[in-house]
Write a protein that holds these residues in place. Structure first.
Motif, PDB file in Angstrom:
ATOM      1  N   ASN A   7     -26.850  35.429   0.809  1.00  0.00           N
ATOM      2  CA  ASN A   7     -26.106  36.289  -0.108  1.00  0.00           C
ATOM      3  C   ASN A   7     -26.908  37.551  -0.441  1.00  0.00           C
ATOM      4  O   ASN A   7     -26.953  37.988  -1.592  1.00  0.00           O
ATOM      5  CB  ASN A   7     -25.701  35.540  -1.382  1.00  0.00           C
ATOM      6  CG  ASN A   7     -24.505  36.179  -2.051  1.00  0.00           C
ATOM      7  OD1 ASN A   7     -23.601  36.657  -1.370  1.00  0.00           O
ATOM      8  ND2 ASN A   7     -24.482  36.200  -3.364  1.00  0.00           N
ATOM      9  N   ALA A   9     -27.381  41.440  -0.383  1.00  0.00           N
ATOM     10  CA  ALA A   9     -26.466  42.592  -0.403  1.00  0.00           C
ATOM     11  C   ALA A   9     -26.636  43.440   0.862  1.00  0.00           C
ATOM     12  O   ALA A   9     -27.764  43.693   1.296  1.00  0.00           O
ATOM     13  CB  ALA A   9     -26.732  43.447  -1.629  1.00  0.00           C
ATOM     14  N   GLY A  65     -30.085  32.535  -7.701  1.00  0.00           N
ATOM     15  CA  GLY A  65     -29.477  33.212  -8.844  1.00  0.00           C
ATOM     16  C   GLY A  65     -30.147  34.523  -9.233  1.00  0.00           C
ATOM     17  O   GLY A  65     -29.580  35.293  -9.996  1.00  0.00           O
ATOM     18  N   LYS A  66     -31.356  34.773  -8.715  1.00  0.00           N
ATOM     19  CA  LYS A  66     -31.987  36.075  -9.000  1.00  0.00           C
ATOM     20  C   LYS A  66     -31.162  37.155  -8.315  1.00  0.00           C
ATOM     21  O   LYS A  66     -30.560  36.931  -7.280  1.00  0.00           O
ATOM     22  CB  LYS A  66     -33.427  36.109  -8.499  1.00  0.00           C
ATOM     23  CG  LYS A  66     -34.361  35.277  -9.348  1.00  0.00           C
ATOM     24  CD  LYS A  66     -35.782  35.698  -9.119  1.00  0.00           C
ATOM     25  CE  LYS A  66     -36.712  34.891  -9.976  1.00  0.00           C
ATOM     26  NZ  LYS A  66     -37.038  35.521 -11.228  1.00  0.00           N
ATOM     27  N   HIS A  67     -31.146  38.337  -8.896  1.00  0.00           N
ATOM     28  CA  HIS A  67     -30.339  39.429  -8.362  1.00  0.00           C
ATOM     29  C   HIS A  67     -31.171  40.397  -7.523  1.00  0.00           C
ATOM     30  O   HIS A  67     -32.265  40.783  -7.923  1.00  0.00           O
ATOM     31  CB  HIS A  67     -29.647  40.182  -9.499  1.00  0.00           C
ATOM     32  CG  HIS A  67     -28.493  39.418 -10.052  1.00  0.00           C
ATOM     33  ND1 HIS A  67     -28.656  38.380 -10.944  1.00  0.00           N
ATOM     34  CD2 HIS A  67     -27.167  39.520  -9.820  1.00  0.00           C
ATOM     35  CE1 HIS A  67     -27.461  37.893 -11.241  1.00  0.00           C
ATOM     36  NE2 HIS A  67     -26.543  38.559 -10.576  1.00  0.00           N
ATOM     37  N   GLY A  70     -27.734  43.916  -6.635  1.00  0.00           N
ATOM     38  CA  GLY A  70     -26.510  43.652  -7.389  1.00  0.00           C
ATOM     39  C   GLY A  70     -25.834  42.337  -7.050  1.00  0.00           C
ATOM     40  O   GLY A  70     -24.756  42.047  -7.560  1.00  0.00           O
ATOM     41  N   MET A  71     -26.447  41.518  -6.207  1.00  0.00           N
ATOM     42  CA  MET A  71     -25.857  40.233  -5.835  1.00  0.00           C
ATOM     43  C   MET A  71     -26.820  39.098  -6.177  1.00  0.00           C
ATOM     44  O   MET A  71     -28.031  39.241  -6.037  1.00  0.00           O
ATOM     45  CB  MET A  71     -25.519  40.210  -4.343  1.00  0.00           C
ATOM     46  CG  MET A  71     -24.436  41.207  -3.968  1.00  0.00           C
ATOM     47  SD  MET A  71     -24.016  41.188  -2.210  1.00  0.00           S
ATOM     48  CE  MET A  71     -23.196  39.628  -2.074  1.00  0.00           C
ATOM     49  N   ALA A  72     -26.250  37.977  -6.609  1.00  0.00           N
ATOM     50  CA  ALA A  72     -27.067  36.802  -6.914  1.00  0.00           C
ATOM     51  C   ALA A  72     -27.443  36.102  -5.613  1.00  0.00           C
ATOM     52  O   ALA A  72     -26.583  35.781  -4.796  1.00  0.00           O
ATOM     53  CB  ALA A  72     -26.297  35.848  -7.818  1.00  0.00           C
TER      54      ALA A  72
END
Length: 92
Positions: A7, A9, A65-67, A70-72
């Protein structure tokens, strides 16, 4: 042991991902490889400098869960590497 980070970005460059993970993981990050940077399917594999399996899971939970961009992030530990194949069930 490897950590898989997904996940990522599409706006993140390979260098940004590598620097972020090395910063977050510190001495645990032995090697960081970023695959398909700049695409929706980008992911990273991190070779962890840890011999105990549960350490990988703890590290994965800390990154999950860290970004970044702009995405986790989604992270999981790969308990079975080429060095340690999955255990085979005992023969009957």
């Amino acid at each position: 042991m490897n950590l898989i980070v997904r996940n990522i970005a599409p706006s993140c460059t390979e260098q940004e991902v590598r620097e972020f993970l090395k910063h977050e993981l510190g001495h645990y990050a032995r090697n960081v490889e970023v695959v398909d940077a700049g695409t929706p399917g980008a992911y990273a594999t991190v070779e962890l400098d840890a011999q105990v399996p549960y350490v990988g899971e703890v590290i994965a939970r800390q990154i999950h869960g860290k970004h970044l961009g702009g995405m986790a992030l989604e992270a999981s530990a790969d308990l079975f590497t080429d060095d340690s194949p999955p255990a085979q069930p005992p023969a009957h």
